[in-house]
Design an enzyme around this catalytic site. Structure first.
Site: not given
Ligand SMILES: [Zn+2]
Length: 212
Positions: A13, A156, A167
């Site tokens: 996005k 990460r 999430r």
């Protein structure tokens, strides 16, 4: 034109939103950017934001609206990325825009299904030596080593399959009512977010063209 961009984490996005802004001469208003700008500016509002962030809290809706008001009051054509995320925030945005005689023209929802965004996020690695970011699924990476210096790429630590899935599910849950809110108003456009970045960009600009 005033446009809002919605899309799950990992949907691409942010990248697409910036491309659309450059191409259609819209001001890019991203939540992360305006928060950083405010903190850097050292204004009263900025100092407040700084203390909220330093305490590790999320910036509350009222403060966020205040920040957005400062940013948009003199803008006519802009794109918002990262806000609103809830119906309550969308209603607050409506109230704010009304005050300045503005309204949201189009809302783009960049639609990428959960397995695909999960894969994209899980593919994110970075090089501990040169600091570059890579995606082991989409970039030309061999043996998860940096193409520049050969260092072993690191993932990460919070990008585990479980946290990523959580999430994404949370995003879908929170966004569903927001999509409905804009759907009812006939300004929501669902754009498939798979394919090459160029193809996706074309779909978005086409959707915006048809709308205006
Ligand atoms: Zn490297």
């Amino acid at each position: 034109m005033i446009c809002i961009f919605l899309g799950a984490p990992g949907s691409g996005k942010g990248t697409q939103a910036k491309k659309v802004c450059a191409s259609l001469h819209l001001t890019y208003i991203g939540t992360g950017e305006i928060l950083r700008e405010n903190v850097a500016s050292g204004t009263e509002l900025g100092k407040r934001v700084k203390s909220i962030l330093e305490a590790g809290h999320l910036v509350d809706d009222d403060t966020m609206i205040e920040i957005i008001e400062e940013r948009i009051k003199n803008e006519d054509s802009f794109l918002m990325d990262g806000f609103p995320r809830t119906v309550r925030q969308a209603e607050a945005i409506d109230g704010l825009f009304e005050k300045y005689g503005k309204k949201v023209d189009s809302v783009i929802f960049l639609d990428v299904d959960a397995p695909e965004v999960t894969k994209r996020i899980l593919g994110r690695f970075s090089c501990p030596v040169c600091g570059k970011d890579f995606n082991v699924y989409t970039d030309d990476i061999k043996d998860r080593r940096c193409p520049a210096d050969g260092a072993r790429l690191l993932q990460r630590s919070d990008d585990t399959e479980e946290t990523v899935r959580e999430r994404i599910e949370e995003y879908a849950r929170k966004t569903a009512p927001l999509k409905e809110f804009y759907e009812k108003r006939n300004i929501l456009m669902n754009v498939p977010g798979t394919g090459s970045p160029g193809e996706i960009f074309e779909r978005i600009t086409e959707a915006l063209d048809n709308k205006n």
